[in-house]
Design an enzyme around this catalytic site. Structure first.
Site, mmCIF file in Angstrom:
data_model
loop_
_atom_site.group_PDB
_atom_site.id
_atom_site.type_symbol
_atom_site.label_atom_id
_atom_site.label_comp_id
_atom_site.label_asym_id
_atom_site.label_seq_id
_atom_site.Cartn_x
_atom_site.Cartn_y
_atom_site.Cartn_z
ATOM 1 N N ASP A 1 25.314 -2.602 -61.523
ATOM 2 C CA ASP A 1 25.732 -3.851 -62.121
ATOM 3 C C ASP A 1 24.832 -4.259 -63.134
ATOM 4 O OD1 ASP A 1 26.213 -6.774 -62.293
ATOM 5 O OD2 ASP A 1 27.338 -6.758 -60.509
ATOM 6 N N CYS B 1 27.573 -8.085 -54.593
ATOM 7 C CA CYS B 1 27.738 -6.608 -55.073
ATOM 8 C C CYS B 1 29.293 -6.102 -54.856
ATOM 9 C CB CYS B 1 26.725 -5.595 -54.339
ATOM 10 S SG CYS B 1 26.891 -4.147 -54.914
ATOM 11 N N HIS C 1 21.743 -6.660 -54.295
ATOM 12 C CA HIS C 1 21.964 -7.898 -54.975
ATOM 13 C C HIS C 1 22.773 -8.781 -53.987
ATOM 14 C CE1 HIS C 1 25.545 -7.210 -57.355
ATOM 15 N NE2 HIS C 1 25.319 -6.073 -57.229
ATOM 16 N N CYS D 1 21.168 -1.439 -58.186
ATOM 17 C CA CYS D 1 22.579 -1.190 -58.384
ATOM 18 C C CYS D 1 22.936 -1.137 -59.925
ATOM 19 C CB CYS D 1 23.286 -2.661 -57.938
ATOM 20 S SG CYS D 1 25.231 -2.492 -57.952
#
Length: 515
Positions: A178, A255, A244, A176
């Site tokens: 992030d 997420c 995640h 991801c």
């Protein structure tokens, strides 16, 4: 092990938790320095109180800790230094004192024109902050490519291990976007960054068509050049998705792209993997099959969960092998016994019949992650203090090979703002809380890699940077006009191991306005 819930995840309503202080005693990012409401942080069952796991690499942990502290410390020092400079702006010899302080504390001089204008109006702290973030980013990038801070002597041996022992000629990993997963390759999974093709996407929702194109290029190169190995060798293309979740605050710190719904994050990642394999097989028949692997990463502890595929390549979303459970079960064993036990656990989880190459690869991931679990135990009391976002800048475009640190950068992978608008909006929203709420601007580094072997590639990359920069400032026009948004434009030659080149900035006159 049938796991329908994380055994380490608190059940029921989760109380907000107080983040532990930074090593320097300052309050964590996003945390007020004065006492406030909040329950104590739940104690992780593996919090560092005893010896490390016998498979943990203590020396590597210290090396990674030093690099992480140095880089993040250089960014976090900016505000404190600028506060001291701001207090000097009405003193005699202000410019000389400010430059001396910046050189001593930050390692680079400040823009002379910003300092020179301070006597007319108030010192332009927003531009000065953005300048310092960009300069720190440039120095971090240069150091990465010149000193190889994450390299290890055995990195080259890993490529042979993956091809010869595991049967994979390429690792293509999508975490991801992030910022809490930016370190997934070099830290959480302990894989050599040069051995992995990494493309982060929000929610790990990678672009299937582009991934198929990259697969085609990889296979074409095997046929034409015999790289990374000959086409007749029985190896496969391994595509990995890393979603995640949060074990300590599952309903708020999961997420964002999937609404902090762990099951949805895993399901979406698996669907995207299956779409990729189906696309390849529809176009090139079953002989061109790829191998798929789904991983979950706990952003609180960095422990992974692996959805071990069965012998026929199927993945069960309700079953996974938890690295923390493996850690506990092997902590009292000698190293070789622990490795053998991990391999046996992988075989059991697959239900038998799984290829030994996949067993070896998954076992290596689990062993590597054991070191990272101990890393978090050693240096973060078992769980990170910055449970949410604490990124220092937004990275937009394609590239950023040099970013491998948790919560350093929020990625917005895109070729046009239109296609990545949702991801970019999330990043701006995050930085409204991190920076704008404190009167600081959002620093955005725009990056496009090019290949010098292709005529005109650099020029096209520069134009892409300029196009994206104009679109970013247009989309967030009010922020840009008020000095709350600044951009740095960079390109890098992907054919050579060298740092990116700066080709523009919103801080260059006459783009900058005094505020």
């Amino acid at each position: 092990m049938l796991a329908r819930r994380d055994p380490y995840q608190p059940q029921g309503p989760t109380a907000p938790r107080r983040r532990p202080p930074r090593p320097d005693g300052r309050a964590p990012v996003g945390q007020p320095s004065s006492p406030g409401l909040g329950a104590p942080r739940p104690q992780d069952p593996l919090a560092a109180t005893g010896p490390l796991h016998p498979l943990a690499n203590r020396e590597r942990n210290q090396q990674l800790r030093t690099y992480d502290s140095q880089v993040k410390g250089s960014f976090d020092n900016i505000v404190e230094v600028l506060k001291r400079i701001s207090a000097l702006q009405h003193e005699p010899d202000f410019e000389q004192k400010a430059q001396a302080l910046a050189m001593d504390e930050l390692g680079f001089p400040l823009p002379e024109d910003i300092l020179a204008n301070a006597w007319v109006t108030q010192l332009d702290m927003r531009s000065l902050f953005a300048w310092c973030v960009f300069e720190t980013y440039k120095r971090t990038s240069e150091a990465f490519f010149t000193s190889d801070p994450l390299g290890e002597p055995e990195d080259h041996a890993f490529d042979a291990f993956v091809r010869e022992d595991c049967g994979f000629h390429l690792l293509d990993v999508t975490p991801c976007a992030d910022g809490r997963l930016a370190h997934a390759i070099s830290y959480a999974l302990r894989l050599p960054f040069s051995s992995v093709r990494r493309r982060p996407y929000a929610g790990a929702m990678f672009d299937v068509e582009r991934t198929v194109t990259r697969w085609i290029k990889t296979e074409h190169r095997r046929h034409r050049e015999g790289a990374p190995n000959q086409a007749h060798e029985d190896t496969r293309y391994l595509k990995v998705v890393v979603y995640h979740f949060s074990s300590l605050d599952p309903h708020h710190q999961g997420c964002a792209a999937h609404g902090s719904d762990d099951a949805q994050a895993a399901r979406s990642g698996l669907n995207r993997l299956q779409d990729f394999r189906q696309a390849v097989e529809n176009s090139f028949c079953c002989g061109a099959s790829v191998t798929l692997l789904l991983l979950g990463l706990d952003t609180d502890t960095d422990a992974i969960r692996i959805h071990v595929p069965t012998a026929d390549g199927a993945t069960d979303l309700n079953r996974w092998l938890d690295a923390r459970e493996v850690y506990s079960q092997t902590a009292s064993m000698a190293p070789e016994a622990a490795r053998a036990a991990i391999g046996e656990r992988v075989r059991q989880e697959a239900g038998g019949g799984i290829e030994e190459g996949m067993v070896r690869f998954i076992s290596r991931l689990l062993e590597n992650n054991i070191s990272q679990i101990d890393f978090v135990r050693q240096f973060h009391q078992g769980a990170y203090g910055d449970a949410g976002h604490a990124e220092r800048f937004i990275g937009v475009g394609i590239g950023f090979k040099e970013i491998h640190l948790r919560n350093l950068t929020y990625f917005a992978h895109m070729e046009t703002v239109e296609e990545g608008a949702a991801d970019l909006d999330v990043g701006i929203k995050i930085f409204k809380g991190l920076n704008i709420s404190r009167g600081l601007p959002v620093p955005v580094v725009i990056r496009y890699d090019f290949h010098s072997s292709v005529p005109g590639s650099r020029e096209r990359a520069v134009r892409s940077c300029e196009r994206i920069a104009a679109a970013v400032h247009g989309r967030y026009r009010d922020l840009s006009r008020q000095g709350f948004l600044h951009t740095l434009l960079t390109v890098r030659d992907g054919d050579h191991h060298k740092p990116p080149e700066v080709v523009g900035s919103s801080l260059q006159a006459p783009a900058r306005e005094a505020h």
